[in-house]
Design an enzyme around this catalytic site. Structure first.
Site, PDB file in Angstrom:
ATOM      1  N   CYS A 133      -2.093   4.911   0.453  1.00 45.99           N
ATOM      2  CA  CYS A 133      -0.977   4.401  -0.369  1.00 45.99           C
ATOM      3  C   CYS A 133      -0.381   3.108   0.192  1.00 45.99           C
ATOM      4  CB  CYS A 133       0.104   5.453  -0.537  1.00 45.99           C
ATOM      5  SG  CYS A 133       1.094   5.738   0.953  1.00 45.99           S
ATOM      6  N   CYS A 153       2.767   4.442  17.633  1.00 45.33           N
ATOM      7  CA  CYS A 153       4.202   4.722  17.665  1.00 45.33           C
ATOM      8  C   CYS A 153       4.663   4.851  16.215  1.00 45.33           C
ATOM      9  CB  CYS A 153       4.881   3.554  18.379  1.00 45.33           C
ATOM     10  SG  CYS A 153       6.616   3.810  18.666  1.00 45.33           S
TER      11      CYS A 153
END
Ligand SMILES: [Zn+2]
Length: 164
Positions: A133, A153
């Protein structure tokens, strides 16, 4: 002195606008275009699907406050899915405590994320997003543990945890 300053300004301004032309469109494109046609939703469609705080991370490349996500301390076995389209992105056995305050992983599920370089903090960083997406997840650094040495991260608000 004045002459010196104005000459510097003269040189600096055109350089900055050239940089902007190069990097701005790239930033916008990579975070808003999905690889799959059916996930190429409009701003309004994304806004109606997502909580405002997740919209800010996934679609505007925002960053949540460190230590603000419950997923930072999630230690159960399971799978971390994209909060935008539910694609599985990370397995719990690749999660580690980085001490940064963001859920951290040393490897994604193969093919689940794509990367690009961003210049938000001037210094180039490698941004990564859901490969389906296009939703922004976080940044990847080269100071992670073995075997990959990578540290993904991730924003907790961009993930949905599914316990095993
Ligand atoms: Zn996604």
């Amino acid at each position: 002195m004045n002459q010196f300053l104005s000459r510097r300004t003269f040189i600096l301004i055109p350089t900055m606008s050239i940089l902007k032309t190069f990097f701005k469109p790239m930033q916008v494109l990579a975070s808003s275009l999905a690889s799959k046609e059916e996930w190429n939703l409009s701003k309004e469609e994304w806004k109606s699907r997502l909580r405002p705080e997740s919209y800010y991370i996934l679609r505007e490349e925002g960053t949540e406050r460190a230590f603000s996500s419950e997923l930072n301390n999630e230690k159960r076995k399971g799978v971390f899915h994209c909060a935008g389209c539910d694609l599985p992105l990370f397995l719990s056995d690749k999660k580690f405590d980085s001490g940064t305050g963001w859920p951290s992983f040393w490897a994604p599920i193969q093919g689940s994320v794509a990367t690009k370089v961003d210049f938000k903090l001037i210094v180039p960083r490698t941004e990564y997003h859901c490969s389906r997406c296009g939703g922004h997840q976080g940044h990847v650094f080269n100071d992670g543990p073995l075997p990959t040495g990578k540290r993904y991260c991730n924003n907790g608000l961009a993930l949905r945890f599914v316990p095993e």
